[in-house]
Design a protein around this motif. Structure first.
Motif, PDB file in Angstrom:
ATOM      1  N   UNK A  64      -8.473  16.563  41.470  1.00  0.00           N
ATOM      2  CA  UNK A  64      -8.248  17.161  39.698  1.00  0.00           C
ATOM      3  C   UNK A  64      -9.606  16.786  38.865  1.00  0.00           C
ATOM      4  N   UNK A  65      -9.610  15.636  38.525  1.00  0.00           N
ATOM      5  CA  UNK A  65     -10.662  14.918  37.570  1.00  0.00           C
ATOM      6  C   UNK A  65     -11.298  13.921  38.232  1.00  0.00           C
ATOM      7  N   UNK A  66     -12.292  13.573  38.305  1.00  0.00           N
ATOM      8  CA  UNK A  66     -13.530  12.595  38.378  1.00  0.00           C
ATOM      9  C   UNK A  66     -12.244  10.775  38.881  1.00  0.00           C
ATOM     10  N   UNK A  67     -11.858  10.874  37.524  1.00  0.00           N
ATOM     11  CA  UNK A  67     -11.505   9.679  37.541  1.00  0.00           C
ATOM     12  C   UNK A  67      -9.997   9.288  38.569  1.00  0.00           C
ATOM     13  N   UNK A  68      -9.546  10.566  39.469  1.00  0.00           N
ATOM     14  CA  UNK A  68      -8.021  10.693  40.651  1.00  0.00           C
ATOM     15  C   UNK A  68      -9.610  11.160  41.864  1.00  0.00           C
ATOM     16  N   UNK A  69     -10.742  10.199  42.062  1.00  0.00           N
ATOM     17  CA  UNK A  69     -11.312  10.047  43.916  1.00  0.00           C
ATOM     18  C   UNK A  69     -10.895   8.979  43.581  1.00  0.00           C
ATOM     19  N   UNK A  70     -10.810   8.687  45.099  1.00  0.00           N
ATOM     20  CA  UNK A  70     -10.487   7.233  46.239  1.00  0.00           C
ATOM     21  C   UNK A  70     -10.945   7.638  47.075  1.00  0.00           C
ATOM     22  N   UNK A  71     -11.916   6.243  47.543  1.00  0.00           N
ATOM     23  CA  UNK A  71     -12.340   5.685  48.748  1.00  0.00           C
ATOM     24  C   UNK A  71     -11.738   6.231  49.787  1.00  0.00           C
ATOM     25  N   UNK A  83     -15.561  15.097  48.275  1.00  0.00           N
ATOM     26  CA  UNK A  83     -15.172  15.854  49.433  1.00  0.00           C
ATOM     27  C   UNK A  83     -15.426  17.615  48.738  1.00  0.00           C
ATOM     28  N   UNK A  84     -15.630  18.312  49.707  1.00  0.00           N
ATOM     29  CA  UNK A  84     -15.497  19.985  49.469  1.00  0.00           C
ATOM     30  C   UNK A  84     -13.972  20.502  49.863  1.00  0.00           C
ATOM     31  N   UNK A  89     -10.063  28.856  49.487  1.00  0.00           N
ATOM     32  CA  UNK A  89      -8.444  28.072  50.469  1.00  0.00           C
ATOM     33  C   UNK A  89      -7.449  27.232  49.640  1.00  0.00           C
ATOM     34  N   UNK A  90      -6.190  26.610  50.345  1.00  0.00           N
ATOM     35  CA  UNK A  90      -5.518  26.071  49.574  1.00  0.00           C
ATOM     36  C   UNK A  90      -5.331  23.972  49.966  1.00  0.00           C
ATOM     37  N   UNK A  91      -6.602  24.011  50.104  1.00  0.00           N
ATOM     38  CA  UNK A  91      -6.783  22.760  49.850  1.00  0.00           C
ATOM     39  C   UNK A  91      -7.854  22.617  48.423  1.00  0.00           C
ATOM     40  N   UNK A  92      -8.186  24.162  48.393  1.00  0.00           N
ATOM     41  CA  UNK A  92      -9.016  24.285  46.517  1.00  0.00           C
ATOM     42  C   UNK A  92      -8.225  23.623  45.874  1.00  0.00           C
ATOM     43  N   UNK A  93      -8.902  22.134  44.320  1.00  0.00           N
ATOM     44  CA  UNK A  93      -7.783  21.379  43.666  1.00  0.00           C
ATOM     45  C   UNK A  93      -7.706  22.281  42.433  1.00  0.00           C
ATOM     46  N   UNK A  94      -8.202  23.164  42.143  1.00  0.00           N
ATOM     47  CA  UNK A  94      -8.086  24.419  41.033  1.00  0.00           C
ATOM     48  C   UNK A  94      -7.798  26.067  41.463  1.00  0.00           C
ATOM     49  N   UNK A 180     -16.726  21.705  38.834  1.00  0.00           N
ATOM     50  CA  UNK A 180     -17.259  22.044  40.816  1.00  0.00           C
ATOM     51  C   UNK A 180     -17.949  23.402  40.705  1.00  0.00           C
ATOM     52  N   UNK A 181     -18.671  23.017  41.129  1.00  0.00           N
ATOM     53  CA  UNK A 181     -20.191  23.322  41.319  1.00  0.00           C
ATOM     54  C   UNK A 181     -20.111  23.316  43.039  1.00  0.00           C
ATOM     55  N   UNK A 182     -21.048  25.145  43.188  1.00  0.00           N
ATOM     56  CA  UNK A 182     -21.219  25.240  44.751  1.00  0.00           C
ATOM     57  C   UNK A 182     -22.235  24.521  45.074  1.00  0.00           C
TER      58      UNK A 182
END
Length: 504
Positions: A64-71, A83-84, A89-94, A180-182
Motif C-alpha cells: 500500500x505504501x513504500x514503508x509497508x514493504x517486507x523482506x 512485488x508485481x 486482479x485480486x492481489x492488486x493493492x489498489x 504504481x507503475x507499469x
C-alpha cells in the motif's frame, strides 16, 4: 451424464488413446498422457479466481505504501526485488474501479502495440505520428504487470547519500506514497505524471500525483549535461536550462515533460539515489488510470536496468503472475538467490540492425502433446522479442498453421466456436464441461531450451492463445500470456534469457 455429451467424451477418450500409442516410446501410454496432456478445470480457462493466493514460493506481500514493504525473498547476493501484480486482479493493492477491458480491446491494443514496435525496431528511433492522423482510443491490458515504487523523499531534513544503494532513514522521513507503475521492457525511459499536470493534458490517475517540489532530493537534469546528451532519440530540447524528454510509443500514446533526478525507493533497505526519469506534464492517448506511469527496463542507457547495473549487476528477472497471484521483479538476478542453474537458457540475439532497446531471442520449433511440429527452423529467422507488455505470442504463419492444426486435432473432442472469438480463430465451447484435457505446448528455443507452457499459457478465454505475424521471417513476440508463472531471467551481461517454471 446426458446422451448429448456421451459421444463427445467417447471421442475424446479415443483421441487420447490414439495419441498415447504413438508417442516417443519412452514409457507407457498412461504416463505419457499425463506428461503431454493437462486436465484442467474449465473455469480456470475462462474466468480467474476472485481470491488472492499471494506469492507462490515467496512470502505474500501486500503493498500500500513504500514503508509497508517486507523482506520476503533472497535474490542474488547483491540484488533486490519488488512485488508485481495484475491491475484488475485480486492481489492488486489498489484495485481499479473500472471493469477490465474485453479480450477484443486487449487484442486490438496488442496489434497496435506490436505493429508500432516492428516499425521502429530497425529505424533507430521512435515513430513520429502524423499530426493529422487520428489517435486510436485503445485500452491498456489486464495482463500488463504493475509494481509500486517510491519516488522522492519527504520534506523534513535528514541525511542523504550519493551512493546508488543506501539504508533508508525511514524514521525521520515523511511517509512516501507508492507510485504504481507499469513494467515495460520495450521502452528505455522511465516516467511518471508530475504536478502540475492539468486535464486534459494528463490522464486521471487514481493515486495522487508526484510533486517534485515536495521532495528535497528532486532536481531537473540541466541542459548541456552528459545525462541530457544521452537521451538521444528521447531528447526534446531545453526549457529554462532544464532538459526535456519526449517518448512516442508509436501506438497512439506519447508522453513529454522535464527530465529529472530523484531518489527511487525499491524497498526499505534499497534506495537508488540520482535516479533519472521523465516527469510528465503532458500525455497523448489512453493510459491506465491505475498507474502513475511506466518503469522501463529496455536495453538503452536510460532504463532502470542500465541505471542500476553497476550496483546490482546487468541482469533482472520477473515472474508474470496468473490472475489470482502476485509476481515479482528482481534486479541483479534470480529471485531465489542462487537458482540460476535451474533456468532453461537461450542466447540473446545480437542484431546490429535492431535498436538496442529490444531483447531478441530465436525460436527453433514447437511441441504439441509431446510431438515436435514439422516446421522448418528457417521461418523463425526474424527472431522474437521478449516483451513484458505484449499479450499474445506471435508466430510466423507457417509455424502458427502447424500449431493450429495439431491443437485442433488434439482438441477434437470439444465443439469449436464457428468463426472464433475476438480475432482468435481457434476457440471452444466448454459450457457442458467442468474440466477439459489440453495438450501440452512447449516452445523450443535456440540452444536447446524447451519451455513448457501452463494451461493458461496455451489458452485464453477458451481460445488458442497465439496469433500469426504478418509473414514468415517477420519479427515475432513472446507474450506474457505464455510467460505466466515462469520466472524470466534477462541475463544481459551473460548474453542469455532463462526460463524457470512455477516461480509465482
Amino acid at each position: 451424464m446426458t446422451t448429448s455429451v456421451l459421444p463427445l467424451l467417447l471421442l475424446h477418450i479415443f483421441i487420447l488413446s490414439s495419441m498415447g500409442s504413438h508417442g516417443h516410446g519412452h514409457g507407457d501410454g498412461g504416463a505419457e498422457n499425463r506428461e503431454h496432456y493437462m486436465v484442467v478445470e474449465t473455469s480456470s480457462l475462462l474466468k480467474p479466481k476472485a481470491i488472492c493466493s499471494g506469492l507462490k514460493g515467496l512470502l505474500n506481500v501486500r503493498l500500500i505504501r513504500v514503508h509497508e514493504y517486507m523482506r520476503a525473498a533472497m535474490p542474488s547476493s547483491n540484488g533486490t526485488w519488488v512485488a508485481l501484480h495484475r491491475p484488475y486482479g485480486p492481489c492488486s493493492p489498489s484495485p481499479t474501479t473500472t471493469s477490465p477491458p474485453s479480450l477484443v480491446d486487449m487484442l486490438r491494443w496488442d496489434k497496435l502495440h506490436t505493429d508500432a514496435i516492428r516499425r521502429k525496431a530497425t529505424a533507430g528511433g521512435d515513430v513520429v505520428l502524423e499530426p493529422d492522423k487520428p489517435i486510436v482510443d485503445v485500452q491498456q491490458s489486464d495482463y500488463k504487470m504493475q509494481a509500486s515504487f517510491g519516488i522522492g523523499t519527504g520534506g523534513r531534513s535528514g541525511s542523504s547519500s550519493s551512493s546508488s544503494r543506501i539504508s533508508r532513514p525511514s524514521a525521520i522521513d515523511d511517509p512516501i506514497l507508492a507510485q504504481p507503475m507499469s513494467i515495460d521492457t520495450s521502452i528505455d525511459l522511465p516516467w511518471i505524471q508530475c504536478a502540475p499536470c492539468p486535464m486534459p493534458e494528463c490522464y486521471p490517475q487514481q493515486n495522487a500525483l508526484f510533486d517534485p517540489r515536495r521532495s528535497r532530493t528532486s532536481a531537473a537534469v540541466p541542459c548541456g549535461s552528459a545525462a541530457c546528451g544521452e537521451l538521444g532519440r528521447y531528447g526534446a530540447g531545453c526549457s529554462n536550462n532544464q532538459c526535456q524528454y519526449f517518448v512516442d510509443y508509436g501506438d497512439g500514446r506519447a508522453t513529454s515533460g522535464t527530465y529529472m533526478v530523484d531518489a527511487l525507493t525499491l524497498n526499505p533497505s534499497t534506495v537508488v539515489m540520482n535516479f533519472r526519469f521523465g516527469c510528465s506534464h503532458a500525455v497523448r492517448g489512453n493510459f491506465s488510470a491505475s498507474t502513475s506511469g511506466t518503469m522501463s527496463l529496455g536495453g538503452g542507457r536510460q532504463s532502470l536496468l542500465s541505471q542500476t547495473a553497476a550496483t546490482f549487476g546487468n541482469a533482472f528477472s520477473y515472474c508474470v503472475p496468473d490472475p489470482s497471484s502476485s509476481g515479482f521483479l528482481s534486479l541483479g538476478g534470480p529471485a531465489d538467490g542462487g537458482g540460476a542453474g535451474r533456468f532453461a537458457r537461450t542466447p540473446l540475439v545480437r542484431n546490429p540492425s535492431i535498436i538496442p532497446t529490444l531483447y531478441l531471442v530465436r525460436l527453433r520449433g514447437i511441441e504439441v502433446g509431446g510431438r515436435r511440429l514439422n516446421v522448418p527452423p528457417v521461418v523463425f529467422a526474424g527472431g522474437a522479442v521478449m516483451d513484458s507488455s505484449v499479450i499474445i505470442t506471435q508466430l510466423p504463419p507457417t509455424a502458427y498453421r502447424a500449431l493450429r492444426l495439431a491443437f485442433r486435432s488434439a482438441m477434437a473432442a470439444y465443439p469449436r466456436v464457428a468463426g472464433g472469438r475476438a480475432g482468435l480463430d481457434t476457440c471452444y465451447d466448454f459450457v457442458r464441461f467442468t474440466s477439459v484435457t489440453v495438450p501440452a505446448v512447449s516452445l523450443v528455443f535456440d540452444g536447446g531450451a524447451v519451455v513448457r507452457l501452463d494451461a493458461m499459457g496455451v489458452m485464453v478465454e477458451g481460445c488458442l492463445a497465439f496469433v500469426p505475424t504478418p509473414g514468415d521471417f517477420a519479427l515475432g513476440f513472446i507474450g506474457n500470456v505464455q510467460q505466466q508463472t515462469h520466472e524470466v531471467l534477462y541475463d544481459v551481461g551473460g548474453g542469455s534469457v532463462g526460463f524457470r517454471r512455477g516461480a509465482c
